[in-house]
Design an enzyme around this catalytic site. Sequence first.
Site, PDB file in Angstrom:
ATOM      1  N   CYS A 249      45.249 -46.362  33.026  1.00 16.01           N
ATOM      2  CA  CYS A 249      44.405 -46.559  32.261  1.00 16.01           C
ATOM      3  C   CYS A 249      43.468 -47.514  33.075  1.00 16.01           C
ATOM      4  O   CYS A 249      43.771 -48.495  33.640  1.00 16.01           O
ATOM      5  CB  CYS A 249      45.011 -47.652  31.243  1.00 16.01           C
ATOM      6  SG  CYS A 249      43.801 -48.377  30.040  1.00 16.01           S
ATOM      7  N   SER A 250      42.355 -47.108  33.059  1.00 17.55           N
ATOM      8  CA  SER A 250      41.354 -47.333  34.078  1.00 17.55           C
ATOM      9  C   SER A 250      40.802 -49.072  33.713  1.00 17.55           C
ATOM     10  O   SER A 250      41.092 -49.406  32.533  1.00 17.55           O
ATOM     11  CB  SER A 250      39.979 -46.559  33.865  1.00 17.55           C
ATOM     12  OG  SER A 250      40.188 -45.385  34.055  1.00 17.55           O
TER      13      SER A 250
END
Length: 200
Positions: free
Chosen positions: A53-54
């Site tokens: 998840c950036s």
Amino acid sequence: MSGVQRDGAGGPADASAVDRAFEATPRLGFLPPGERQFAAVERALPIGHGQTCSQPAAVRTMLELLDVAPGQRVLDVGAGSGWTTALLAALVGPSGGVVGVELEPELTRQAAARVAATGRTWARVEQAVPGRLGWPAEAPYDRVLVSAEAPEVPADLLAQLAPGGLLVLPVAGRMLRVTTTVGGEPVVSEHGQYLFVPLR
């Protein structure tokens, strides 16, 4: 991709709209239990299957560059945890539509459930087809977001953009904003260096 024009233009969209989307869509609810304590930390977090998840700052930049407006149709490639799909749904509102695609079946199921839990029925996450980029069945899209790094701008995704549409994605370590033109070459601008998992 050859023959593209490059410019330095293309500033961020209305930051307040992105701020509101972030406030309405906390990252915490899109992370595995063991990672939720790090939701506010500025780094990419593992979500399983080699995916992440950036970090919030990168996601914010990408959404501002994408310049999403209410009522638009958006494709989210590499939906991962479902967070970006849900953020995009907040930006387009009920008059728009968002299709997220994810290659890993388990992540797809989890992301679909998380997006559904937001109540934003105009957004969904689909299982990506191996060897096929995007979701061509419902093209064209006004906006395309790619949260994985490609070696070059994928022609398959450009083909799914409506005339005048925007594509934002990392290519070879650089964040690119690609604008389609009617009957002309795409216009590409660069917006800093980023590290993402590879696009598959």
